[in-house]
Write a protein that holds these residues in place. Structure first.
Motif, PDB file in Angstrom:
ATOM      1  N   SER A 150       0.855  -1.193   0.000  1.00  0.00           N
ATOM      2  CA  SER A 150       0.000   0.000   0.000  1.00  0.00           C
ATOM      3  C   SER A 150       0.886   1.236   0.000  1.00  0.00           C
ATOM      4  N   GLY A 151       0.248   2.375  -0.248  1.00  0.00           N
ATOM      5  CA  GLY A 151       0.970   3.638  -0.177  1.00  0.00           C
ATOM      6  C   GLY A 151       1.381   3.950   1.256  1.00  0.00           C
ATOM      7  N   THR A 152       0.519   3.610   2.203  1.00  0.00           N
ATOM      8  CA  THR A 152       0.852   3.806   3.622  1.00  0.00           C
ATOM      9  C   THR A 152       2.166   3.111   3.952  1.00  0.00           C
ATOM     10  N   VAL A 202       5.215   4.823   2.337  1.00  0.00           N
ATOM     11  CA  VAL A 202       5.677   6.013   3.059  1.00  0.00           C
ATOM     12  C   VAL A 202       6.391   5.599   4.339  1.00  0.00           C
ATOM     13  N   TYR A 223      -1.758  14.503   3.369  1.00  0.00           N
ATOM     14  CA  TYR A 223      -2.081  13.117   3.702  1.00  0.00           C
ATOM     15  C   TYR A 223      -1.060  12.191   3.053  1.00  0.00           C
ATOM     16  N   HIS A 224      -0.529  11.277   3.868  1.00  0.00           N
ATOM     17  CA  HIS A 224       0.436  10.308   3.342  1.00  0.00           C
ATOM     18  C   HIS A 224       0.104   8.897   3.817  1.00  0.00           C
ATOM     19  N   GLY A 225      -1.175   8.613   4.123  1.00  0.00           N
ATOM     20  CA  GLY A 225      -1.521   7.307   4.663  1.00  0.00           C
ATOM     21  C   GLY A 225      -1.513   7.338   6.172  1.00  0.00           C
ATOM     22  N   ASP A 278       4.538  15.911  -0.805  1.00  0.00           N
ATOM     23  CA  ASP A 278       3.711  15.587  -1.965  1.00  0.00           C
ATOM     24  C   ASP A 278       3.613  16.894  -2.754  1.00  0.00           C
ATOM     25  N   ASP A 302       6.407  12.058  -2.165  1.00  0.00           N
ATOM     26  CA  ASP A 302       5.291  11.115  -2.124  1.00  0.00           C
ATOM     27  C   ASP A 302       4.511  11.254  -3.430  1.00  0.00           C
ATOM     28  N   VAL A 357       2.418   8.881  -4.548  1.00  0.00           N
ATOM     29  CA  VAL A 357       1.347   7.868  -4.538  1.00  0.00           C
ATOM     30  C   VAL A 357       0.186   8.332  -5.430  1.00  0.00           C
ATOM     31  N   ILE A 358      -0.123   9.623  -5.384  1.00  0.00           N
ATOM     32  CA  ILE A 358      -1.154  10.169  -6.288  1.00  0.00           C
ATOM     33  C   ILE A 358      -0.518  10.834  -7.508  1.00  0.00           C
ATOM     34  N   LYS A 387      -1.183   3.129  -5.694  1.00  0.00           N
ATOM     35  CA  LYS A 387      -2.344   3.358  -6.561  1.00  0.00           C
ATOM     36  C   LYS A 387      -2.128   2.880  -8.009  1.00  0.00           C
TER      37      LYS A 387
HETATM   38  C1  LIG Z   1      -0.294  11.078  -1.217  1.00  0.00           C
HETATM   39  C2  LIG Z   1      -0.677   9.777  -0.568  1.00  0.00           C
HETATM   40  N1  LIG Z   1       0.262   9.047   0.057  1.00  0.00           N
HETATM   41  C3  LIG Z   1      -0.017   7.861   0.626  1.00  0.00           C
HETATM   42  C4  LIG Z   1      -1.300   7.352   0.604  1.00  0.00           C
HETATM   43  C5  LIG Z   1      -1.609   6.036   1.251  1.00  0.00           C
HETATM   44  O1  LIG Z   1      -1.862   5.067   0.275  1.00  0.00           O
HETATM   45  P1  LIG Z   1      -2.737   3.770   0.608  1.00  0.00           P
HETATM   46  O2  LIG Z   1      -4.157   4.214   0.731  1.00  0.00           O
HETATM   47  O3  LIG Z   1      -2.493   2.851  -0.541  1.00  0.00           O
HETATM   48  O4  LIG Z   1      -2.219   3.222   1.893  1.00  0.00           O
HETATM   49  C6  LIG Z   1      -2.305   8.072  -0.047  1.00  0.00           C
HETATM   50  C7  LIG Z   1      -3.681   7.549  -0.123  1.00  0.00           C
HETATM   51  O5  LIG Z   1      -4.613   8.162  -0.562  1.00  0.00           O
HETATM   52  C8  LIG Z   1      -1.991   9.322  -0.635  1.00  0.00           C
HETATM   53  O6  LIG Z   1      -2.942  10.066  -1.228  1.00  0.00           O
END
Ligand SMILES: Cc1ncc(COP(=O)(O)O)c(C=O)c1O
Length: 439
Positions: free
Chosen positions: A117-119, A122, A145-147, A213, A246, A248-249, A273
């Motif tokens: 996952s993104g969480t 990070v 937001y980073h998870g 981000d 970051d 992820v998005i 993602k």
């Molecule tokens: C910028 C960012 N980093 C990390 C995450 C966490 O990703 P995940 O939901 O896959 O754990 C998200 C989730 O929306 C995000 O927007």
């Protein structure tokens, strides 16, 4: 199509869910009052709920589904892998293929480590930065937001009463966050290069990582200025901290990711993602010397890292198929659709005489019910009347066949057609009309 409705099949499912899931929910981000819509299926740019109502999906699982739903090429890649087995206690070639693609596309990425996952990505990047530098603290942007890793969610949603001075404080997001976590998180104001530099240099050699981000969704979805990113890059170099992007998005913004658009090299980058093609995924990539903390070839690594489902071949093959479909032409088309949608919504605000704006870049946009300059978390935070206008707008979209995130985010997908974009602009214009009538 009417939401909410007393006779909805979604409402009945939600009622059942409340018996087995806390508040009927297992994912805070998809909670809706009085009940969420339950999805029956998706295809291309569309989703159908369990009542059979069809909508254009402008959330796309919170930006992950860049090819919409059930894309034939991704389904075929997954089907082939299902026949071969879904995961093993050994590596497969698929992880090399996806890592190779990421290294080829993102200039600063020389090696990759997969997560689920993104969480996790990070968390793993922060731990890698700590392991590499031998330092404890991390800097992150207010409202970003980073998870859900403890350190990454500090100061995610501080209210004005908690803001204090110009310099953001380290505010817990979740109740029970340990004091030690707050102590080791430096919170930076977004898009304020001078303040960010001053705060980073004051921490000096306590800082392992600066996490940013470049277009933080929850902090307003406005792009970082080039000066801000440059200031973070220089300050990181000055104190010897690891600059973590970051993505992820924002990896959905361009072929080489956001960092290629901002013209900066991160030390580490987190992904998630879209790189999983609709399956659970995350990844950390970056400089070979930093990524070497994971290397087990000389004995116990500096940073051991496993994960039962990390780099499972279903996610790897789906992600590879998704990214192969994303050539330069696909990114250009997504960006053109995003520009047209932002312009259409902004024209509708003007036409209805309602204060508002659509911000963002590429295939990502967000609607704010204000005309003040949105530059960071604080300027993006809606006043109560703005929040009410947004709620009216979102309900108006939902009942006109458009599904977007409750906080105004939209993420486009490649199967969307020009007709789809026209429909979304028309629905948004009518929904802004609802807001005008409700004032
Ligand atoms: C910028 C960012 N980093 C990390 C995450 C966490 O990703 P995940 O939901 O896959 O754990 C998200 C989730 O929306 C995000 O927007």
């Amino acid at each position: 199509m009417r939401y909410p409705s007393a006779s909805s099949a979604s409402r009945a499912l939600y009622e059942r869910a409340t018996h087995f899931l806390p508040g009927g929910n297992t994912r805070t981000t998809v909670y809706m009052k009085p009940y969420p819509l339950y999805v029956a299926r998706g295809a291309g740019s569309r989703i159908w709920d369990v009542d059979g109502d069809e909508r254009i999906d402008c959330i796309n699982n919170f930006t992950a589904q860049i090819h919409g739903h059930a894309h034939p090429a991704i389904n075929e890649a997954v089907r082939r892998q299902l026949e071969l087995g879904t995961c093993f206690g050994l590596p497969t070639e698929s992880e090399i293929d996806l890592a190779e693609l990421l290294c080829a596309r993102v200039r600063s990425v020389q090696a990759v480590r997969f997560t689920n996952s993104g969480t996790e990505a990070v968390m793993t990047a922060i731990k890698a930065a700590r392991a590499f530098t031998g330092r404890p603290a991390v800097a992150k942007v207010e409202g970003a937001y980073h998870g859900s890793y403890d350190y990454a969610e500090v100061s995610l949603d501080p209210g004005p009463a908690q803001w204090g001075t110009v310099d953001p404080a380290s505010i817990p997001y979740a109740q029970g966050t340990p004091e030690a976590v707050l102590h080791d998180v430096l919170v930076l104001p977004f898009n304020n290069p001078e303040a960010a530099r001053r705060l980073i240099l004051a921490q000096g050699d306590r800082l392992a990582a600066i996490l940013v981000d470049p277009m933080p969704n929850r902090a307003g979805l406005v792009p970082a200025t080039a000066e801000y990113i440059q200031a973070l890059r220089l300050a990181a170099d000055e104190i010897g901290a690891v600059l973590v992007f970051d993505e992820v998005i924002t990896f959905r913004l361009g072929y080489g990711g956001a960092q290629s658009l901002w013209g900066v090299n991160a030390d580490l980058t987190t992904f998630g993602k879209i790189i999983g093609g609709g399956f659970p995924v995350g990844a950390v990539g970056g400089r070979a010397d930093i990524m070497a903390v994971f290397d087990p070839s000389g004995g116990k690594p500096v940073l051991p890292h496993g994960g039962t489902f990390s780099a499972n071949p279903v996610s790897m093959r789906a992600g590879l198929a998704a990214l192969q479909l994303l050539d330069h032409a696909a990114f250009s088309r997504l960006a053109a659709m995003g520009d047209r949608l932002r312009a259409g919504i902004n024209a509708a605000f003007a036409q209805h005489g309602v204060a508002g704006q659509a911000v963002g870049a590429g295939s990502l946009l967000k609607v704010h019910f204000t005309t003040r300059a949105v530059v960071d978390y604080r300027s993006a935070l809606p006043a109560p009347a703005e929040a009410r206008a947004l709620a009216t707008f979102m309900l108006g979209l939902l009942n006109r066949g458009v599904f977007a995130a409750s906080y105004g985010l939209m993420a486009l997908s490649t199967p969307m057609s020009d007709v789809d974009i026209d429909h979304v602009i028309g629905a948004a214009s009518d929904a802004i009309g609802d807001v005008a009538r409700s004032c």
